[in-house]
Scaffold this motif. Sequence first.
Motif, PDB file in Angstrom:
ATOM      1  N   LEU A 507       0.834  -1.198   0.000  1.00 25.62           N
ATOM      2  CA  LEU A 507       0.000   0.000   0.000  1.00 25.62           C
ATOM      3  C   LEU A 507       0.874   1.255   0.000  1.00 25.62           C
ATOM      4  O   LEU A 507       0.589   2.223  -0.703  1.00 25.62           O
ATOM      5  N   LEU A 508       1.952   1.223   0.784  1.00 27.09           N
ATOM      6  CA  LEU A 508       2.862   2.369   0.816  1.00 27.09           C
ATOM      7  C   LEU A 508       3.576   2.533  -0.520  1.00 27.09           C
ATOM      8  O   LEU A 508       3.778   3.667  -0.996  1.00 27.09           O
ATOM      9  N   ALA A 509       3.972   1.430  -1.139  1.00 34.00           N
ATOM     10  CA  ALA A 509       4.628   1.517  -2.444  1.00 34.00           C
ATOM     11  C   ALA A 509       3.705   2.192  -3.456  1.00 34.00           C
ATOM     12  O   ALA A 509       4.151   3.035  -4.254  1.00 34.00           O
ATOM     13  N   LYS A 510       2.433   1.840  -3.435  1.00 38.40           N
ATOM     14  CA  LYS A 510       1.482   2.501  -4.334  1.00 38.40           C
ATOM     15  C   LYS A 510       1.371   3.984  -3.994  1.00 38.40           C
ATOM     16  O   LYS A 510       1.223   4.829  -4.890  1.00 38.40           O
ATOM     17  N   ALA A 511       1.461   4.315  -2.689  1.00 40.28           N
ATOM     18  CA  ALA A 511       1.395   5.719  -2.290  1.00 40.28           C
ATOM     19  C   ALA A 511       2.590   6.502  -2.833  1.00 40.28           C
ATOM     20  O   ALA A 511       2.441   7.645  -3.303  1.00 40.28           O
ATOM     21  N   TYR A 512       3.786   5.913  -2.794  1.00 37.69           N
ATOM     22  CA  TYR A 512       4.958   6.595  -3.352  1.00 37.69           C
ATOM     23  C   TYR A 512       4.786   6.820  -4.855  1.00 37.69           C
ATOM     24  O   TYR A 512       5.193   7.866  -5.387  1.00 37.69           O
ATOM     25  N   VAL A 513       4.188   5.864  -5.536  1.00 38.11           N
ATOM     26  CA  VAL A 513       3.901   6.039  -6.968  1.00 38.11           C
ATOM     27  C   VAL A 513       2.956   7.212  -7.165  1.00 38.11           C
ATOM     28  O   VAL A 513       3.168   8.070  -8.039  1.00 38.11           O
ATOM     29  N   ARG A 739       6.752  11.561   3.795  1.00 39.15           N
ATOM     30  CA  ARG A 739       7.616  12.101   4.848  1.00 39.15           C
ATOM     31  C   ARG A 739       8.568  11.071   5.445  1.00 39.15           C
ATOM     32  O   ARG A 739       9.406  11.414   6.268  1.00 39.15           O
ATOM     33  N   ARG A 740       8.423   9.824   5.066  1.00 35.58           N
ATOM     34  CA  ARG A 740       9.374   8.821   5.550  1.00 35.58           C
ATOM     35  C   ARG A 740       9.437   7.664   4.561  1.00 35.58           C
ATOM     36  O   ARG A 740       8.506   7.440   3.779  1.00 35.58           O
ATOM     37  N   LEU A 741      10.560   6.962   4.605  1.00 35.29           N
ATOM     38  CA  LEU A 741      10.755   5.814   3.731  1.00 35.29           C
ATOM     39  C   LEU A 741      10.170   4.568   4.375  1.00 35.29           C
ATOM     40  O   LEU A 741       9.702   4.603   5.522  1.00 35.29           O
ATOM     41  N   ILE A 742      10.158   3.469   3.639  1.00 35.57           N
ATOM     42  CA  ILE A 742       9.650   2.213   4.194  1.00 35.57           C
ATOM     43  C   ILE A 742      10.541   1.786   5.369  1.00 35.57           C
ATOM     44  O   ILE A 742      11.765   1.743   5.230  1.00 35.57           O
ATOM     45  N   PRO A 743       9.937   1.520   6.507  1.00 30.62           N
ATOM     46  CA  PRO A 743      10.738   1.167   7.692  1.00 30.62           C
ATOM     47  C   PRO A 743      11.551  -0.105   7.474  1.00 30.62           C
ATOM     48  O   PRO A 743      11.170  -1.002   6.720  1.00 30.62           O
ATOM     49  N   GLU A 744      12.691  -0.168   8.128  1.00 37.36           N
ATOM     50  CA  GLU A 744      13.547  -1.342   8.071  1.00 37.36           C
ATOM     51  C   GLU A 744      13.074  -2.389   9.071  1.00 37.36           C
ATOM     52  O   GLU A 744      12.550  -2.057  10.142  1.00 37.36           O
ATOM     53  N   GLN A 758      -3.052   1.715   9.254  1.00 36.68           N
ATOM     54  CA  GLN A 758      -3.574   3.050   8.957  1.00 36.68           C
ATOM     55  C   GLN A 758      -2.651   4.134   9.507  1.00 36.68           C
ATOM     56  O   GLN A 758      -2.372   5.134   8.839  1.00 36.68           O
ATOM     57  N   LYS A 759      -2.170   3.935  10.732  1.00 39.68           N
ATOM     58  CA  LYS A 759      -1.264   4.913  11.319  1.00 39.68           C
ATOM     59  C   LYS A 759       0.027   4.996  10.516  1.00 39.68           C
ATOM     60  O   LYS A 759       0.547   6.093  10.256  1.00 39.68           O
ATOM     61  N   SER A 760       0.561   3.852  10.097  1.00 37.03           N
ATOM     62  CA  SER A 760       1.777   3.847   9.282  1.00 37.03           C
ATOM     63  C   SER A 760       1.577   4.613   7.977  1.00 37.03           C
ATOM     64  O   SER A 760       2.450   5.384   7.550  1.00 37.03           O
ATOM     65  N   TYR A 761       0.432   4.420   7.361  1.00 36.09           N
ATOM     66  CA  TYR A 761       0.136   5.098   6.097  1.00 36.09           C
ATOM     67  C   TYR A 761       0.032   6.607   6.310  1.00 36.09           C
ATOM     68  O   TYR A 761       0.623   7.403   5.575  1.00 36.09           O
ATOM     69  N   LEU A 762      -0.695   7.009   7.357  1.00 39.84           N
ATOM     70  CA  LEU A 762      -0.926   8.425   7.613  1.00 39.84           C
ATOM     71  C   LEU A 762       0.341   9.154   8.036  1.00 39.84           C
ATOM     72  O   LEU A 762       0.494  10.351   7.755  1.00 39.84           O
ATOM     73  N   ARG A 763       1.264   8.452   8.720  1.00 43.54           N
ATOM     74  CA  ARG A 763       2.534   9.080   9.117  1.00 43.54           C
ATOM     75  C   ARG A 763       3.491   9.196   7.934  1.00 43.54           C
ATOM     76  O   ARG A 763       4.492   9.899   8.011  1.00 43.54           O
ATOM     77  N   THR A 764       3.165   8.521   6.840  1.00 40.09           N
ATOM     78  CA  THR A 764       4.030   8.535   5.662  1.00 40.09           C
ATOM     79  C   THR A 764       3.608   9.596   4.649  1.00 40.09           C
ATOM     80  O   THR A 764       4.445  10.290   4.080  1.00 40.09           O
ATOM     81  N   ILE A 765       2.313   9.741   4.432  1.00 42.33           N
ATOM     82  CA  ILE A 765       1.835  10.638   3.365  1.00 42.33           C
ATOM     83  C   ILE A 765       1.676  12.066   3.866  1.00 42.33           C
ATOM     84  O   ILE A 765       2.067  12.407   4.980  1.00 42.33           O
ATOM     85  N   THR A 766       1.070  12.920   3.064  1.00 42.01           N
ATOM     86  CA  THR A 766       0.842  14.335   3.348  1.00 42.01           C
ATOM     87  C   THR A 766       0.286  14.534   4.753  1.00 42.01           C
ATOM     88  O   THR A 766      -0.693  13.894   5.150  1.00 42.01           O
ATOM     89  N   ALA A 767       0.894  15.445   5.507  1.00 43.52           N
ATOM     90  CA  ALA A 767       0.438  15.732   6.870  1.00 43.52           C
ATOM     91  C   ALA A 767      -0.856  16.537   6.840  1.00 43.52           C
ATOM     92  O   ALA A 767      -1.256  17.074   5.803  1.00 43.52           O
ATOM     93  N   LYS A 768      -1.481  16.651   8.009  1.00 42.50           N
ATOM     94  CA  LYS A 768      -2.801  17.287   8.085  1.00 42.50           C
ATOM     95  C   LYS A 768      -2.777  18.743   7.604  1.00 42.50           C
ATOM     96  O   LYS A 768      -3.626  19.152   6.796  1.00 42.50           O
ATOM     97  N   SER A 769      -1.831  19.554   8.067  1.00 40.81           N
ATOM     98  CA  SER A 769      -1.847  20.969   7.715  1.00 40.81           C
ATOM     99  C   SER A 769      -1.691  21.157   6.210  1.00 40.81           C
ATOM    100  O   SER A 769      -2.425  21.932   5.587  1.00 40.81           O
ATOM    101  N   GLU A 770      -0.729  20.430   5.592  1.00 41.82           N
ATOM    102  CA  GLU A 770      -0.541  20.537   4.146  1.00 41.82           C
ATOM    103  C   GLU A 770      -1.745  19.993   3.386  1.00 41.82           C
ATOM    104  O   GLU A 770      -2.140  20.530   2.347  1.00 41.82           O
ATOM    105  N   ALA A 771      -2.357  18.930   3.935  1.00 41.30           N
ATOM    106  CA  ALA A 771      -3.532  18.355   3.278  1.00 41.30           C
ATOM    107  C   ALA A 771      -4.676  19.352   3.237  1.00 41.30           C
ATOM    108  O   ALA A 771      -5.378  19.477   2.225  1.00 41.30           O
ATOM    109  N   LEU A 772      -4.881  20.097   4.321  1.00 44.57           N
ATOM    110  CA  LEU A 772      -5.982  21.055   4.362  1.00 44.57           C
ATOM    111  C   LEU A 772      -5.786  22.175   3.351  1.00 44.57           C
ATOM    112  O   LEU A 772      -6.732  22.601   2.681  1.00 44.57           O
ATOM    113  N   VAL A 773      -4.552  22.660   3.220  1.00 40.23           N
ATOM    114  CA  VAL A 773      -4.281  23.693   2.224  1.00 40.23           C
ATOM    115  C   VAL A 773      -4.461  23.129   0.814  1.00 40.23           C
ATOM    116  O   VAL A 773      -5.081  23.753  -0.051  1.00 40.23           O
ATOM    117  N   ASP A 774      -3.930  21.939   0.602  1.00 42.92           N
ATOM    118  CA  ASP A 774      -4.026  21.304  -0.707  1.00 42.92           C
ATOM    119  C   ASP A 774      -5.481  21.126  -1.122  1.00 42.92           C
ATOM    120  O   ASP A 774      -5.871  21.461  -2.246  1.00 42.92           O
TER     121      ASP A 774
END
Length: 865
Positions: A507-513, A739-744, A758-774
């Motif tokens: 799922l994270l790999a698809k998010a990076y794409v 905001r972070r790479l795939i954990p080791e 879900q937490k792992s996904y949300l900590r990786t992608i766009t943060a809340k403040s940037e998401a709201l502006v976007d």
Amino acid sequence: MFSVPVVGGLFNKGHKVKGTVVLMGKNVLDLNEITAVASGGVGGAVGGALGTLTGILGSAVDGATSIFSQSIALQLISATKTDGQGNGKVGKQTYLQKHLPTLPNLGAAQDAFDIYFEWDDDFGIPGAFYIKNFMQVEFFLVSVTLEDIPNHGSIHFDCKSWIYNAKKYKNDRIFFVNQTFLPSETPAALVKYREEELQNLRGDGKGERKEWDRIYDYDVYNDLGNPDAGAKSARPVLGGSSSHPYPRRGRTGRKATRKDPKSETPSSSVYVPRDENFGHLKSSDFLTYGIKSISQTLLPTFTSKIFTEFNSFDEVRSLYDGGIRLPTDVFSKISPLPVLKEILRTDGEQVLKFPPPKVISVSKSAWMTDEEFGREMLAGVNPCVIRRLQEFPPQSALDAAIYGDQASTITKEHLEVNLEGVTFEQALSGQRLFILDYHDAFIPYLRKINEFAKSYATRTILFLKDDGTLKPLVIELSLPHPDGDQFGADSKVVLPATEGAESTIWLLAKAYVIVNDSCYHQLMSHWLNTHAAMEPFIIATNRHLSVLHPIYKLLYPHYRDTMNINALARSSLINAGGIIEQTFLPGPYSVEISSAVYKNWVFPDQALPADLIKRGLASEDSSSPHGLRLVIEDYPYAVDGLEIWDAIKTWVRDYVSLYYTTNEAVQKDSELQAWWKDVVENGHADLKDKPWWPKLQTIDELIQSSSTIIWIGSALHAAVNFGQYPYGGYILNRPTLSRRLIPEKGTPEYDELGTNPQKSYLRTITAKSEALVDLSVIEILSRHASDEIYLGQRDNPNWTSDTRALQAFKKFGTTLAEIEQNITRRNNDSSQRNRTGPVELPYTLLLPTSKEGLTFRGIPNSISI
């Protein structure tokens, strides 16, 4: 030429010709004045601004009309009688007279006035007029109609231009009759006036442009940064060098910065030729000021006030259900504009709330499926990048002397795991393998990007299944080599998985794409390939094609508001520290990356058929619809787009053939040849030596080039713009940064992949403040204005007096209506799975018409937002 049958009797000495002048007052239209009045706080202002506007429109017109009739003068210019020096006679200066009651079909806020011209038997037939404004305030001239011209009939002038005080102009403002003439066919009496007006529009390339100017000239993109504000605010000049080539923008002539004489001092109020700034006539101007408000207020507020994370997917979905509470002091800072009424709720709850994105309107989780991931490459907001895999392993075009070996590490064994019994060789030779490749676009910048973000350059290979859908087989995630760029890429290959930590990694790999795709979409597919690439054509057209020229009349609707919206982008969206840099992965390198991609921009390949062939997704086949055989038959963007393309090209062919019957006529058209030379050598100067530029020596080249310009400004832009919020408004589906790479393995973050995906996904992608502006921005950009003009429509039925052209245009409109029915029928065909996909969202972006608002459909004539 001027041979309309006699209407109104023979000439009599002392005869007066009546005219009707339609105009609008500046104080009726100026949004700055409207917003200055609406200043009583967000709650009252947002709720009451439209009412305030209505009041201003009424009272301002009543006050203004009493002075218009004494302060505006016209002089007719003859098209058939000369002054002894070969130039059309200029008549006596005549003032507006009686204010007329509202006329039938008169637009909102428009006023009409009588005017009477004394007639002279030696004057002949009018072909132009001068106009002078003796007031200090400008007005918008809509049209002038002359009635019962002796021995001729009525004459219409379609004007649509701002008129300032006469002292502001070096030359008197002139308008021409609403007829069409090639340069060689221009009435002799009008030749000088035609040439002089084009000289006025070209200017002398000197000085700083003023608000009232109408000068079209070129400059490089040297105003995105501000070196005087410090090194972090500096940006490279784009255009004028082999290292950073770029299309040209409109010249403003502002002074240089102190620290860098090549950079221009940025300004929040950027000059565009006055008639390119329609404002404030249309509701999209509210959108313009809404973007500025978000840039100047919401962006810094969110950045400083919102530190929390989304903790679950349900919390993200709450943006569309209950909203988010914001700090109270936010509201006192926000401009009171109606554009924000859909975003800001100020009824006591003080929450930020967004309309539900269409991608989750039926299913909350279907966006996560592999099928939807692949489908959006064919029917999403960026459907023009995927290509057929033709070499394996995928190679890189990056300079090996600098970047080492950047070839893909994907093997055929990686692919065959999920090929459903088909061998790799069978899939490749059977044209069933496809690639979404962002490796070369991001690798050169990724080391610098990962200093403030964390992401990969990606390659994705997909398989065309028997049911016509695309199945992702493998995703390659690449980083710059830790020992240096010259050692190539440091890559890992991720395969699909459905359980445990591996499923979250997939799922994270698809998010990076998608992060790569979101950035490439916004910066290249959207900004570069439509907005920036179109501006040189607009500038050149106004510099070299008279309003009397048939190709000017063909193209000008497809330029409406583009220079205006581009100027806004340079000041609020793509500028240093602007919205794009704050909310998209490349940050300060965002527009610079698009410059690297522009090196490979090819004008002829912007035509849809050529684009599909170049990407290996179609081949020429005279027996197939539109002369192309699609490799993926159920490719919504291509199927719908080819119908639109053919309709555009047929209309252009029908129109052009009215005025050019031989290739020699194209070659000898002085304005046309000067126009194209200017486009190539000045507008796209950094690519001027490319051999692929059409020479514009034949009728076919003129038809193809004009069709391509119209396609870029209308359908291509619609396809990559109006799906932004429907797909990207759900940030989980289209994150803009990571905001972070795939954990080791062996780390707590890796363990979390299995225990709390879900937490792992949300900590990786766009943060809340940037998401709201976007989300705030793309909602605005995905909306249609109330007065938008769509493909197959014109803002004035009298746009030409040539009945043949009007008939051909009517045929174009009929064809588009039929295409709309075809698209709807295809969307209702359940066998075409890519039309709606798992999210059950029909592909409607290329339906020609739309209503106002967030509709996920409609092709405006131009890039107007």
